[in-house]
Design a protein around this motif. Structure first.
Motif, PDB file in Angstrom:
ATOM      1  N   SER A   1      -7.010  -7.554  -7.809  1.00  0.00           N
ATOM      2  CA  SER A   1      -5.733  -7.909  -7.189  1.00  0.00           C
ATOM      3  C   SER A   1      -4.983  -6.656  -6.753  1.00  0.00           C
ATOM      4  N   ALA A   2      -4.575  -6.639  -5.498  1.00  0.00           N
ATOM      5  CA  ALA A   2      -3.816  -5.507  -4.971  1.00  0.00           C
ATOM      6  C   ALA A   2      -2.387  -5.547  -5.490  1.00  0.00           C
ATOM      7  N   ARG A   3      -1.738  -4.394  -5.431  1.00  0.00           N
ATOM      8  CA  ARG A   3      -0.348  -4.283  -5.881  1.00  0.00           C
ATOM      9  C   ARG A   3       0.486  -3.619  -4.784  1.00  0.00           C
ATOM     10  N   GLN A   4       1.792  -3.654  -4.997  1.00  0.00           N
ATOM     11  CA  GLN A   4       2.697  -3.024  -4.035  1.00  0.00           C
ATOM     12  C   GLN A   4       2.377  -1.542  -3.881  1.00  0.00           C
ATOM     13  N   SER A   5       1.872  -0.933  -4.929  1.00  0.00           N
ATOM     14  CA  SER A   5       1.560   0.498  -4.900  1.00  0.00           C
ATOM     15  C   SER A   5       0.264   0.805  -4.156  1.00  0.00           C
ATOM     16  N   ASP A   6      -0.383  -0.210  -3.579  1.00  0.00           N
ATOM     17  CA  ASP A   6      -1.650   0.020  -2.884  1.00  0.00           C
ATOM     18  C   ASP A   6      -1.497   0.077  -1.369  1.00  0.00           C
ATOM     19  N   ASN A   7      -0.274  -0.008  -0.867  1.00  0.00           N
ATOM     20  CA  ASN A   7      -0.051   0.079   0.576  1.00  0.00           C
ATOM     21  C   ASN A   7       1.228   0.864   0.832  1.00  0.00           C
ATOM     22  N   ILE A   8       1.101   1.930   1.615  1.00  0.00           N
ATOM     23  CA  ILE A   8       2.263   2.758   1.948  1.00  0.00           C
ATOM     24  C   ILE A   8       2.320   2.926   3.457  1.00  0.00           C
ATOM     25  N   THR A   9       3.530   3.006   3.995  1.00  0.00           N
ATOM     26  CA  THR A   9       3.716   3.224   5.431  1.00  0.00           C
ATOM     27  C   THR A   9       4.574   4.464   5.650  1.00  0.00           C
ATOM     28  N   THR A  10       4.489   5.008   6.847  1.00  0.00           N
ATOM     29  CA  THR A  10       5.356   6.133   7.194  1.00  0.00           C
ATOM     30  C   THR A  10       6.820   5.727   7.054  1.00  0.00           C
ATOM     31  N   GLY A  11       7.143   4.511   7.473  1.00  0.00           N
ATOM     32  CA  GLY A  11       8.521   4.045   7.376  1.00  0.00           C
ATOM     33  C   GLY A  11       9.033   4.042   5.951  1.00  0.00           C
ATOM     34  N   ARG A  12       8.206   3.564   5.024  1.00  0.00           N
ATOM     35  CA  ARG A  12       8.623   3.532   3.619  1.00  0.00           C
ATOM     36  C   ARG A  12       8.784   4.940   3.061  1.00  0.00           C
ATOM     37  N   ILE A  13       7.878   5.844   3.455  1.00  0.00           N
ATOM     38  CA  ILE A  13       7.964   7.226   2.975  1.00  0.00           C
ATOM     39  C   ILE A  13       9.248   7.883   3.476  1.00  0.00           C
ATOM     40  N   TYR A  14       9.534   7.747   4.766  1.00  0.00           N
ATOM     41  CA  TYR A  14      10.739   8.365   5.329  1.00  0.00           C
ATOM     42  C   TYR A  14      12.006   7.731   4.759  1.00  0.00           C
ATOM     43  N   ARG A  15      11.978   6.420   4.551  1.00  0.00           N
ATOM     44  CA  ARG A  15      13.145   5.753   3.957  1.00  0.00           C
ATOM     45  C   ARG A  15      13.442   6.329   2.581  1.00  0.00           C
ATOM     46  N   ASP A  16      12.409   6.509   1.765  1.00  0.00           N
ATOM     47  CA  ASP A  16      12.602   7.024   0.409  1.00  0.00           C
ATOM     48  C   ASP A  16      13.045   8.488   0.422  1.00  0.00           C
ATOM     49  N   ILE A  17      12.456   9.269   1.337  1.00  0.00           N
ATOM     50  CA  ILE A  17      12.821  10.695   1.408  1.00  0.00           C
ATOM     51  C   ILE A  17      14.263  10.858   1.863  1.00  0.00           C
ATOM     52  N   ILE A  18      14.682  10.078   2.853  1.00  0.00           N
ATOM     53  CA  ILE A  18      16.070  10.176   3.331  1.00  0.00           C
ATOM     54  C   ILE A  18      17.044   9.738   2.242  1.00  0.00           C
ATOM     55  N   ALA A  19      16.658   8.704   1.475  1.00  0.00           N
ATOM     56  CA  ALA A  19      17.519   8.267   0.376  1.00  0.00           C
ATOM     57  C   ALA A  19      17.661   9.383  -0.664  1.00  0.00           C
ATOM     58  N   ARG A  20      16.569  10.089  -0.948  1.00  0.00           N
ATOM     59  CA  ARG A  20      16.636  11.219  -1.885  1.00  0.00           C
ATOM     60  C   ARG A  20      17.526  12.328  -1.332  1.00  0.00           C
ATOM     61  N   GLU A  21      17.354  12.606  -0.045  1.00  0.00           N
ATOM     62  CA  GLU A  21      18.149  13.672   0.569  1.00  0.00           C
ATOM     63  C   GLU A  21      19.644  13.353   0.505  1.00  0.00           C
ATOM     64  N   ARG A  22      20.002  12.078   0.763  1.00  0.00           N
ATOM     65  CA  ARG A  22      21.404  11.671   0.725  1.00  0.00           C
ATOM     66  C   ARG A  22      21.980  11.795  -0.693  1.00  0.00           C
ATOM     67  N   ARG A  23      21.143  11.584  -1.708  1.00  0.00           N
ATOM     68  CA  ARG A  23      21.601  11.710  -3.093  1.00  0.00           C
ATOM     69  C   ARG A  23      21.707  13.165  -3.525  1.00  0.00           C
ATOM     70  N   GLY A  24      21.115  14.051  -2.731  1.00  0.00           N
ATOM     71  CA  GLY A  24      21.132  15.467  -3.100  1.00  0.00           C
ATOM     72  C   GLY A  24      19.992  15.877  -3.991  1.00  0.00           C
ATOM     73  N   ASP A  25      18.940  15.048  -4.040  1.00  0.00           N
ATOM     74  CA  ASP A  25      17.813  15.345  -4.935  1.00  0.00           C
ATOM     75  C   ASP A  25      17.073  16.614  -4.549  1.00  0.00           C
ATOM     76  N   TYR A  26      17.192  17.041  -3.287  1.00  0.00           N
ATOM     77  CA  TYR A  26      16.453  18.225  -2.849  1.00  0.00           C
ATOM     78  C   TYR A  26      17.269  19.508  -3.017  1.00  0.00           C
TER      79      TYR A  26
END
Length: 543
Positions: free
Chosen positions: A82-107
């Protein structure tokens, strides 16, 4: 530690990377290894949930509620994992998460860049939750050289350096076209594709060469010489007569042996492929035939109903029957001069699948009515079940019965669900909220009535199936529908949401709110599809 296999494609799309990944996973699994398969999608959508089926094909849903690429369906059907949510990633999801981190100041004030931030995110995805696996197969969507794919290729280049060459292998799929004017297969596209991949820092160890005829030894030698691989690692991949023959075909060509050799695992156990031979025996040596009509709105693109098609074939495998599928456009049945009877009369079974929107809905309702009145086995899935309820209500005298999905209505037999219970607790949605990821998604349990047809088919009174929808049957109309002989034989555990309907006075009439096709496997056909095909075979003997 898990070993990683990276699957890329070149020259053109649609070379079968998904089937390659699924088949390789099945072959490694047949040797006793634990396998997980993942898909990297380069598009900017967060997931394919809001994409048209004509753009992307079907949306495959996992138990944990992820809307994913249809290739994950291949992975599940071929490996049973059985596949899981962690078995499929998209560029959109990656950029969404990175921008959210940047807005929080994680970088911490750093300049956010493709390298290292995007590539690190891709590597984190590839490596996450792999401790229990022997092999992780990572399919890179798109074609090498596409601008969208570049961060993913760079990430696997880095991973090969991070993990070491003994822990990673690159498998590249290419096209070896037949040029009729020259009367020969041409290897130059493969050479150019491998050169492009190598220029990005990834040298493949195994090449899968798609061709429509046998690849002569001189051409294999030429590809091996120019692409810097051994000749036995140039695997010819001819068109298969059936996708379930692909694992056997690839094993015969030496794919799994070459991959294991690249990992220096030549002493690995031999594969046990008996269950794949049994599947092909049932497909090749069928004992009867049946014709099923699928009345849908996306019939112009077969991939829009990929899992449905395979589940029908699995139902045939269970009954040693060949299933002939007729794809019928529901819109054609909405006109007064429609050929409804001419198209549906010869069928042994009628299936109305899921979908969204009003287009074609009246045609689907007409197909339901035809199946009910002519006593032809009927299977309604998701929207198909809802259309069966609307048809039943109209037959009971509720002339304006409709769905709020199609607009305001005086008789909302089908209505928007704004809250429901899940394992995580109460889920709430707003009517004007975002479309993406806001449906009832993933696996939910249902309780079946004792002695119902559904309970007899499943051999159980509590089941779990995958959902993907926003609208539900309005329980206010249940008493009206039951008076017409429609039985609600499956309900959510809290009794609020109808899950299965059936007509006991009909040879086989079942509608389900979920998508059973997503859990069907060639070596374990879904019981609903096996039963539907069995009933359709009985109908074929009456015609």
């Amino acid at each position: 530690m898990a070993r990683f296999i990276f699957v890329t494609g070149g020259v053109v799309s649609s070379l079968g990377k998904g089937l390659l990944s699924a088949s390789l996973g099945a072959l490694l699994q047949a040797r006793g290894f634990k396998v997980r398969i993942r898909k990297f999608d380069p598009y900017l959508n967060v997931d394919p949930g809001t994409m048209s089926p004509y753009q992307h094909g079907e949306v495959y849903v996992t138990d944990d509620g992820a809307e994913t690429d249809l290739d994950l369906g291949h992975y599940e059907r071929f490996t049973g994992v059985s596949a899981r949510q962690s078995d499929n990633i998209t560029t959109g999801r990656i950029y969404r998460d990175i921008i959210a981190r940047e807005r929080r100041g994680d970088y911490l004030g750093a300049t956010v860049q493709v390298i290292p931030h995007v590539t690190n995110a891709i590597k984190e995805f590839a490596l996450a939750d792999t401790a229990s696996c022997d092999f992780v197969i990572c399919e890179i969507g798109g074609t090498v050289g596409d601008i969208e794919s570049l961060p993913f290729v760079e990430a696997i280049r880095q991973l090969r350096n991070d993990l070491g060459r003994d822990q990673t292998v690159s498998v590249h799929t290419t096209l070896v076209p037949w040029i009729a004017a020259a009367g020969e297969l041409k290897t130059k596209p493969t050479q150019q594709s491998v050169r492009e991949l190598s220029s990005l820092g990834v040298q493949p160890e195994v090449l899968l060469c798609r061709c429509d005829r046998p690849l002569p030894e001189p051409e294999r030698e030429k590809i091996a010489l120019f692409c810097n691989v051994r000749k036995s690692a140039v695997i010819p991949a001819l068109d298969a007569r059936n996708i379930y023959d692909v694992p056997l075909q690839y094993h015969e060509a030496g794919l799994d042996d070459e991959v294991l050799h690249a990992f220096r695992m030549d002493d690995a156990p031999r594969p046990n492929l008996d269950r794949w031979r049994e599947v092909m025996d049932r497909i090749d040596n069928y004992e009867s035939e049946v014709t099923i009509g699928v009345v849908g709105k996306y019939v112009g693109l077969p991939d829009a109903y990929k899992s449905l098609r395979e589940a029908l074939i699995h139902g045939g495998i269970a009954n040693r029957a060949k299933v002939n599928i007729q794809w019928l456009d529901a819109e054609l049945f909405e006109h007064e001069d429609s050929s409804l009877a001419a198209e549906l009369e010869p069928l042994h079974g009628i299936l109305v699948p899921g979908g969204f929107g009003e287009r074609g809905s009246e045609g689907k309702i007409a197909a339901v009515k035809f199946a009910r009145e002519r006593e032809i086995p009927f299977f309604g899935i998701c929207l198909g079940m809802q259309m069966a309820c609307i048809e039943g209500a109209r037959a009971a005298g509720v002339e304006n019965a409709s769905s709020t999905e199609f607009g305001p209505t005086e008789e909302p037999v089908i209505g928007l669900i704004t809250e429901w219970m899940s394992k995580e607790g109460l889920q709430e949605r707003a009517a004007d909220g975002d479309l993406g990821g806001t449906m009832r998604l993933g696996a939910y349990e249902a309780e079946l009535g004792h002695n119902s047809r559904a309970a007899n088919i499943y051999g159980a009174t509590r089941i779990s199936e995958r959902h993907r929808h926003r609208y539900e049957v309005n329980t206010h109309y249940v008493p009206v529908l039951e008076k017409t002989g429609l039985v609600f034989s499956g309900m959510s555990p809290d009794g609020r949401l109808p899950e299965i309907i059936e007509r006991p006075d009909h040879p086989w009439f079942v509608g389900v709110q979920f998508h059973p096709e997503l859990k069907s496997r060639p070596f374990e056909p879904h019981p609903l599809f096996a039963s539907f095909i069995d009933a359709s075979l009985q109908q074929s003997r009456l015609v």
